[in-house]
Design a protein around this motif. Structure first.
Motif, PDB file in Angstrom:
ATOM      1  N   ARG A 156     -28.921 -14.466 -17.982  1.00  0.00           N
ATOM      2  CA  ARG A 156     -28.934 -14.727 -16.542  1.00  0.00           C
ATOM      3  C   ARG A 156     -29.006 -13.396 -15.816  1.00  0.00           C
ATOM      4  O   ARG A 156     -28.260 -12.471 -16.133  1.00  0.00           O
ATOM      5  N   VAL A 157     -29.926 -13.300 -14.861  1.00  0.00           N
ATOM      6  CA  VAL A 157     -30.106 -12.085 -14.073  1.00  0.00           C
ATOM      7  C   VAL A 157     -29.832 -12.423 -12.608  1.00  0.00           C
ATOM      8  O   VAL A 157     -30.489 -13.293 -12.037  1.00  0.00           O
ATOM      9  N   LEU A 158     -28.867 -11.731 -12.028  1.00  0.00           N
ATOM     10  CA  LEU A 158     -28.494 -11.949 -10.628  1.00  0.00           C
ATOM     11  C   LEU A 158     -28.793 -10.698  -9.818  1.00  0.00           C
ATOM     12  O   LEU A 158     -28.807  -9.591 -10.350  1.00  0.00           O
ATOM     13  N   MET A 159     -29.023 -10.886  -8.522  1.00  0.00           N
ATOM     14  CA  MET A 159     -29.240  -9.757  -7.620  1.00  0.00           C
ATOM     15  C   MET A 159     -28.392  -9.922  -6.381  1.00  0.00           C
ATOM     16  O   MET A 159     -28.292 -11.028  -5.839  1.00  0.00           O
ATOM     17  N   LEU A 162     -25.163 -11.141 -19.229  1.00  0.00           N
ATOM     18  CA  LEU A 162     -25.410 -11.290 -17.794  1.00  0.00           C
ATOM     19  C   LEU A 162     -25.764  -9.925 -17.227  1.00  0.00           C
ATOM     20  O   LEU A 162     -25.118  -8.933 -17.541  1.00  0.00           O
ATOM     21  N   ALA A 163     -26.797  -9.872 -16.383  1.00  0.00           N
ATOM     22  CA  ALA A 163     -27.150  -8.635 -15.691  1.00  0.00           C
ATOM     23  C   ALA A 163     -27.054  -8.876 -14.187  1.00  0.00           C
ATOM     24  O   ALA A 163     -27.536  -9.894 -13.681  1.00  0.00           O
ATOM     25  N   ILE A 164     -26.413  -7.933 -13.493  1.00  0.00           N
ATOM     26  CA  ILE A 164     -26.278  -8.025 -12.044  1.00  0.00           C
ATOM     27  C   ILE A 164     -26.865  -6.765 -11.429  1.00  0.00           C
ATOM     28  O   ILE A 164     -26.386  -5.651 -11.692  1.00  0.00           O
ATOM     29  N   ILE A 165     -27.909  -6.921 -10.630  1.00  0.00           N
ATOM     30  CA  ILE A 165     -28.523  -5.777  -9.963  1.00  0.00           C
ATOM     31  C   ILE A 165     -27.765  -5.554  -8.659  1.00  0.00           C
ATOM     32  O   ILE A 165     -27.861  -6.355  -7.725  1.00  0.00           O
ATOM     33  N   ILE A 206     -18.332 -10.971 -28.301  1.00  0.00           N
ATOM     34  CA  ILE A 206     -17.820 -10.723 -26.951  1.00  0.00           C
ATOM     35  C   ILE A 206     -18.976 -10.748 -25.957  1.00  0.00           C
ATOM     36  O   ILE A 206     -19.972 -10.041 -26.147  1.00  0.00           O
ATOM     37  N   PRO A 207     -18.900 -11.540 -24.892  1.00  0.00           N
ATOM     38  CA  PRO A 207     -19.975 -11.578 -23.884  1.00  0.00           C
ATOM     39  C   PRO A 207     -20.215 -10.204 -23.258  1.00  0.00           C
ATOM     40  O   PRO A 207     -19.292  -9.392 -23.134  1.00  0.00           O
ATOM     41  N   LEU A 208     -21.451  -9.969 -22.855  1.00  0.00           N
ATOM     42  CA  LEU A 208     -21.850  -8.685 -22.275  1.00  0.00           C
ATOM     43  C   LEU A 208     -22.202  -8.861 -20.798  1.00  0.00           C
ATOM     44  O   LEU A 208     -22.942  -9.780 -20.431  1.00  0.00           O
ATOM     45  N   ILE A 209     -21.673  -7.964 -19.965  1.00  0.00           N
ATOM     46  CA  ILE A 209     -22.005  -7.950 -18.534  1.00  0.00           C
ATOM     47  C   ILE A 209     -22.548  -6.570 -18.201  1.00  0.00           C
ATOM     48  O   ILE A 209     -21.902  -5.558 -18.471  1.00  0.00           O
ATOM     49  N   SER A 210     -23.746  -6.534 -17.602  1.00  0.00           N
ATOM     50  CA  SER A 210     -24.378  -5.264 -17.235  1.00  0.00           C
ATOM     51  C   SER A 210     -24.507  -5.160 -15.719  1.00  0.00           C
ATOM     52  O   SER A 210     -24.947  -6.110 -15.061  1.00  0.00           O
ATOM     53  N   PHE A 211     -24.132  -4.005 -15.185  1.00  0.00           N
ATOM     54  CA  PHE A 211     -24.274  -3.722 -13.756  1.00  0.00           C
ATOM     55  C   PHE A 211     -25.409  -2.711 -13.599  1.00  0.00           C
ATOM     56  O   PHE A 211     -25.298  -1.565 -14.036  1.00  0.00           O
ATOM     57  N   VAL A 212     -26.492  -3.157 -12.983  1.00  0.00           N
ATOM     58  CA  VAL A 212     -27.720  -2.360 -12.919  1.00  0.00           C
ATOM     59  C   VAL A 212     -27.819  -1.654 -11.569  1.00  0.00           C
ATOM     60  O   VAL A 212     -27.745  -2.290 -10.516  1.00  0.00           O
ATOM     61  N   GLN A 262     -10.284 -12.467 -19.959  1.00  0.00           N
ATOM     62  CA  GLN A 262     -11.221 -12.682 -21.070  1.00  0.00           C
ATOM     63  C   GLN A 262     -11.870 -11.368 -21.489  1.00  0.00           C
ATOM     64  O   GLN A 262     -12.351 -10.604 -20.647  1.00  0.00           O
ATOM     65  N   PRO A 263     -11.913 -11.085 -22.791  1.00  0.00           N
ATOM     66  CA  PRO A 263     -12.576  -9.844 -23.236  1.00  0.00           C
ATOM     67  C   PRO A 263     -14.069  -9.876 -22.920  1.00  0.00           C
ATOM     68  O   PRO A 263     -14.752 -10.890 -23.136  1.00  0.00           O
ATOM     69  N   VAL A 264     -14.578  -8.766 -22.406  1.00  0.00           N
ATOM     70  CA  VAL A 264     -16.006  -8.631 -22.110  1.00  0.00           C
ATOM     71  C   VAL A 264     -16.458  -7.220 -22.482  1.00  0.00           C
ATOM     72  O   VAL A 264     -15.684  -6.269 -22.400  1.00  0.00           O
ATOM     73  N   ALA A 265     -17.713  -7.109 -22.887  1.00  0.00           N
ATOM     74  CA  ALA A 265     -18.341  -5.798 -23.071  1.00  0.00           C
ATOM     75  C   ALA A 265     -19.037  -5.447 -21.759  1.00  0.00           C
ATOM     76  O   ALA A 265     -19.594  -6.329 -21.090  1.00  0.00           O
ATOM     77  N   ILE A 266     -19.020  -4.175 -21.412  1.00  0.00           N
ATOM     78  CA  ILE A 266     -19.520  -3.757 -20.105  1.00  0.00           C
ATOM     79  C   ILE A 266     -20.520  -2.615 -20.242  1.00  0.00           C
ATOM     80  O   ILE A 266     -20.292  -1.640 -20.970  1.00  0.00           O
ATOM     81  N   LEU A 267     -21.635  -2.740 -19.516  1.00  0.00           N
ATOM     82  CA  LEU A 267     -22.572  -1.637 -19.319  1.00  0.00           C
ATOM     83  C   LEU A 267     -22.740  -1.460 -17.817  1.00  0.00           C
ATOM     84  O   LEU A 267     -22.892  -2.445 -17.088  1.00  0.00           O
ATOM     85  N   GLY A 268     -22.711  -0.228 -17.349  1.00  0.00           N
ATOM     86  CA  GLY A 268     -22.872   0.005 -15.923  1.00  0.00           C
ATOM     87  C   GLY A 268     -23.583   1.312 -15.653  1.00  0.00           C
ATOM     88  O   GLY A 268     -23.221   2.360 -16.210  1.00  0.00           O
TER      89      GLY A 268
END
Length: 318
Positions: free
Chosen positions: A213-216, A193-196, A152-158, A108-114
């Motif tokens: 949604r924020v996950l840790m 979605l943000a994942i710490i 496109i959904p966004l997933i961020s890795f914090v 699935q296509p996703v946008a990514i920030l990391g």
């Protein structure tokens, strides 16, 4: 080579004895060590489990900062295909502290920030230890704009100790760039979605973590200020960082109870730096669940969900 934290000394001692036995056996084939190695390995695993069962907030801070803890680049390699990073903010420069682009997750296509800290002297300097300048946040806004435009959904890795506080960064509008990035997160008409995964430090983290949604990860930390800086302000002594960490409620269980985050991704005893594969698998499951839960939601519905989520933080405390 495994790097041990101070409180892991009992495990380090046992695993050191195991290494000595194996070294001895390699030079003397007549020596049988299997039984002793098995016994020591069991003791080391038991000690590790016991230590990680009762970590203090300061110890979790040390685990979150462990030099061998997986960084964004490790997650990208393990979880993404067709990862295509994009560079530059189209205003001033490229900022390698923030990695941004597009990829596929399970097709699935996703946008990514990391946020990337680096794992060697060379890469840490290249990525500025994960501390972004204004250009990094403006690049993040650029990617979010594209994700919104193409649905496109966004997933961020914090993973940052905080935004870079240098004079040049301030002169180029660091505070405004953080605010614009946070605003863009809230405006998105696509699920985010943000994942710490390590440290979530202040506005430098929330600029890409204002998500549906924020996950840790279990041993990550998330705070308005670092324990060292907090101790400097409260007691004028950065050496009291341990006291600050133990009182700031920066761990995943505390933040879950306050409603600051939505769920905790478990880590096996020993932390993500010892069990990267298991943690990657758990993270992949959490991302899959997020994409399934928010599939088909309308743009207005997603914005409203985000708004209500952040307005509700802390309300349960009365």
């Amino acid at each position: 080579m495994q790097s041990y934290l101070d409180f892991e000394k009992p495990v380090a001692d046992l695993e050191g004895k195991i290494a000595e036995l194996k070294s001895l056996a390699s030079t003397d084939q007549a020596v049988s060590i299997d039984e002793e190695v098995s016994r020591l390995s069991a003791r080391a695993e038991e000690a590790l489990t016991d230590i990680y069962r009762k970590l203090t907030p300061w110890q979790r801070t040390q685990v979150a900062r462990h030099p061998q803890r997986p960084h964004f680049s490790d997650y990208a390699k393990a979880l993404l295909t067709e990862w295509t990073p994009l560079a530059g903010d189209r205003k001033f420069a490229e900022d390698s502290a923030v990695q941004a682009g597009f990829a596929r997750f399970n097709g699935q296509p996703v946008a990514i920030l990391g946020q990337e800290k680096g794992n060697s002297t060379e890469t840490r300097l290249k990525h500025n230890f994960g501390m972004a300048r204004p250009e990094g946040y403006r690049k993040a806004v650029r990617i979010m704009d594209m994700a919104d435009r193409f649905n496109i959904p966004l997933i961020s890795f914090v993973d940052t100790a905080g935004a870079y506080p240098g004079i040049g960064a301030e002169e180029r509008g660091q505070a405004e760039a953080i605010a614009r990035s946070t605003e863009k997160c809230l405006e998105l008409g696509v699920p985010n979605l943000a994942i710490i995964i390590g440290e979530g430090g202040s506005g430098g983290a929330i600029a890409i973590a204002t998500a549906n949604r924020v996950l840790m990860l279990e041993n990550a930390i998330y705070s308005v200020i670092s324990p060292e800086a907090g101790a400097s302000i409260l007691w004028r002594d950065a050496g009291k960082a341990q006291d600050a960490a133990n009182n700031m409620k920066i761990t995943a269980p505390d933040l879950l109870s306050f409603g600051v985050i939505d769920a905790v991704i478990p880590e096996p005893a020993g932390g993500a730096h010892r069990h990267a594969v298991e943690v990657m698998d758990a993270t992949a499951k959490a991302i899959t669940q997020f994409l399934r839960d928010f599939e088909g939601h309308g743009r207005l519905e997603l914005r409203e969900h985000r708004r209500e989520k952040f307005l509700a933080i802390g309300q349960s405390l009365g």
